[in-house]
Design an enzyme around this catalytic site. Structure first.
Site, short mmCIF file in Angstrom:
data_model
loop_
_atom_site.label_atom_id
_atom_site.label_comp_id
_atom_site.label_asym_id
_atom_site.label_seq_id
_atom_site.Cartn_x
_atom_site.Cartn_y
_atom_site.Cartn_z
N HIS A 299 -1.93 16.46 4.37
CA HIS A 299 -1.19 15.84 3.27
C HIS A 299 -1.17 16.79 2.08
O HIS A 299 -2.22 17.21 1.59
CB HIS A 299 -1.84 14.51 2.86
CG HIS A 299 -1.49 13.38 3.77
ND1 HIS A 299 -1.57 12.06 3.38
CD2 HIS A 299 -1.04 13.36 5.06
CE1 HIS A 299 -1.19 11.29 4.39
NE2 HIS A 299 -0.87 12.06 5.41
N TYR B 206 -1.33 4.95 -4.11
CA TYR B 206 -2.29 4.25 -4.96
C TYR B 206 -1.49 3.44 -5.97
O TYR B 206 -0.73 4.01 -6.76
CB TYR B 206 -3.19 5.23 -5.69
CG TYR B 206 -4.15 6.00 -4.81
CD1 TYR B 206 -5.49 5.62 -4.70
CD2 TYR B 206 -3.72 7.11 -4.08
CE1 TYR B 206 -6.37 6.32 -3.90
CE2 TYR B 206 -4.60 7.82 -3.27
CZ TYR B 206 -5.92 7.42 -3.19
OH TYR B 206 -6.79 8.12 -2.39
N PRO C 134 -14.52 4.03 -3.25
CA PRO C 134 -13.65 4.82 -2.38
C PRO C 134 -12.34 5.24 -3.04
O PRO C 134 -11.55 5.95 -2.40
CB PRO C 134 -13.38 3.86 -1.21
CG PRO C 134 -13.57 2.49 -1.78
CD PRO C 134 -14.65 2.62 -2.79
N LYS D 177 -14.18 10.25 -1.99
CA LYS D 177 -15.24 11.25 -2.15
C LYS D 177 -16.51 10.99 -1.34
O LYS D 177 -17.34 11.87 -1.22
CB LYS D 177 -15.64 11.36 -3.64
CG LYS D 177 -14.55 11.94 -4.50
CD LYS D 177 -14.28 13.38 -4.12
CE LYS D 177 -12.98 13.88 -4.69
NZ LYS D 177 -12.13 14.55 -3.74
N TYR E 124 -9.11 15.84 -6.65
CA TYR E 124 -8.78 15.12 -5.42
C TYR E 124 -8.95 16.01 -4.20
O TYR E 124 -9.49 15.56 -3.17
CB TYR E 124 -7.35 14.57 -5.50
CG TYR E 124 -7.05 13.54 -4.45
CD1 TYR E 124 -7.34 12.19 -4.69
CD2 TYR E 124 -6.49 13.88 -3.22
CE1 TYR E 124 -7.07 11.22 -3.72
CE2 TYR E 124 -6.21 12.92 -2.27
CZ TYR E 124 -6.51 11.60 -2.52
OH TYR E 124 -6.25 10.64 -1.56
#
Length: 390
Positions: A72, A201, A293, A297, A385
């Site tokens: 991704h 998200y 979550p 991580k 990220y």
């Protein structure tokens, strides 16, 4: 029995540590209180940083990951009915993440350990580390009613938040930091194609939502829910209706539905234990820290712990140097706290808290709007990220 390192816990952190040590010629035994089938039945996250991918490559267990994993280059932030893509690849100069289920990572590591003939003891009762403040550490356990002892140089506690390793540390020798969040995540797995080719998200007045996947035909979706909600309160129809409400219209309309085959509610917390070394006992992964979550991580932090710990152990046996082991806790915690900060920030920005209110919702939307229109702000998000360097 004697070995150089006893690893308590056969989740991905314990298995990865064992695989790295085995390939370096450092003898080790893994011991776990539960069975192999139980471990493989646990549903966990699946966003892997490049650092973890490289560790798996170096450990010789990345073939299936590269065949079946989904690279991704970005993800979407959805808010105020809009959808904004964070281009990880562009913002970080060519880094990305890999979507590959934690269960699959665990399976690959188990298979490699069995091929190598390394010992894993499952279904061990009353596992207990001993004398780790001195030079003659050992671990005891019971199996089929018989008590066994494994003598060792070092013990690695990779047995999770509720494991015995951290609990064995004398009171007063460890300091714990914790933040419990006032909501949970209701998650489902369903055999449907993902609603989007990358993760979404979503911040919404009704609460947070996440659209993720395990493959091109299997989706993993979440909605924020109260901590006192029960699984039986959430029918599949109610879940699908709720997650659609929290997504921009074009995603809601495109979402395919099907009966779920796994459904669970997970509480969220931030937790750190300091230090992560006590004599010859080292904590790694969830035994030492937990993150919500939201920032993806948890597994990745366990991997960086394993990186630092395996380096120290291999250096000790190859060069006779204690330097890496002495530096382990500080090096690991430095990265842990940065990831804890990032996960906390993502969580507070994306979720509705009991005191958020209309004003708080507008502040969140203003922060998100700034984030997606400022390259500097988006770069900070992207760097965290994809994973800070080890």
């Amino acid at each position: 029995m004697r070995t150089k390192v006893v690893i308590i816990g056969s989740g991905p952190s314990g298995l990865l540590l064992g695989q790295i040590l085995t390939r370096a010629g450092v003898s080790n035994v893994i011991i776990d209180r539960v069975g192999k089938e139980y471990i493989l039945g646990r549903v966990r996250a699946g966003v892997l940083e490049e650092g973890l991918v490289k560790l798996l490559e170096n450990a010789g267990v990345a073939d299936r990951l590269h065949k079946e994993g989904l690279p991704h280059d970005g993800f979407s932030l959805a808010f105020d009915g809009r959808d904004h893509r964070i281009d990880l690849f562009d913002l970080t100069g060519g880094q990305r993440v890999m979507v590959y289920g934690q269960t699959e990572v665990t399976h690959d590591l188990m298979d490699a350990r069995e091929r190598d003939g390394s010992l894993t003891i499952y279904d061990a009762e009353n596992v207990q580390p001993h004398d780790f403040s001195g030079k003659k550490s050992y671990v005891t356990y019971q199996k089929d009613g018989v008590t066994h002892r494994i003598d060792c140089d070092f013990i690695a506690g990779c047995d999770g938040f509720h494991g015995v390793s951290r609990k064995a540390v004398p009171q007063g020798a460890i300091r714990e930091y914790e933040r419990v969040y006032p909501f949970g995540w209701l998650g489902i797995l369903a055999e449907v194609p993902p609603v989007n080719h990358e993760l979404i998200y979503a911040n919404h007045p009704r609460g947070f939502a996440l659209c993720s996947m395990r493959s091109n035909t299997r989706s993993r979706y979440y909605v924020q829910c109260p901590l006192d909600d029960k699984i039986e309160d959430w029918s599949d129809d109610r879940f699908w209706d709720e997650i659609r409400r929290r997504l921009p219209a074009h995603h809601a309309e495109a979402m395919k539905t099907a009966p779920s085959f796994e459904k669970s509610i997970a509480p969220l917390r931030s937790f750190v234990a300091e230090p992560m070394r006590f004599g010859s006992l080292f904590l790694a992964g969830d035994a030492a820290h937990i993150v919500p979550p939201t920032g993806a991580k948890g597994l990745n932090l366990a991997a960086s712990d394993v990186h630092y710990l395996s380096q120290g152990l291999i250096e000790y046996y190859n060069e006779g140097s204690q330097a890496g082991l002495d530096a382990y806790s500080g090096r690991a915690l430095d990265r842990v706290w940065k990831a804890v900060r990032f996960s906390w920030w993502m969580t507070t920005m994306m979720h509705r808290f009991p005191d958020t209110g209309d004003f708080g919702q507008k502040i969140q939307e203003a922060e998100l709007d700034y984030l997606v229109h400022s390259r500097a702000a988006a770069t900070s998000l992207a760097e965290n990220y994809v994973g800070l360097p080890y």
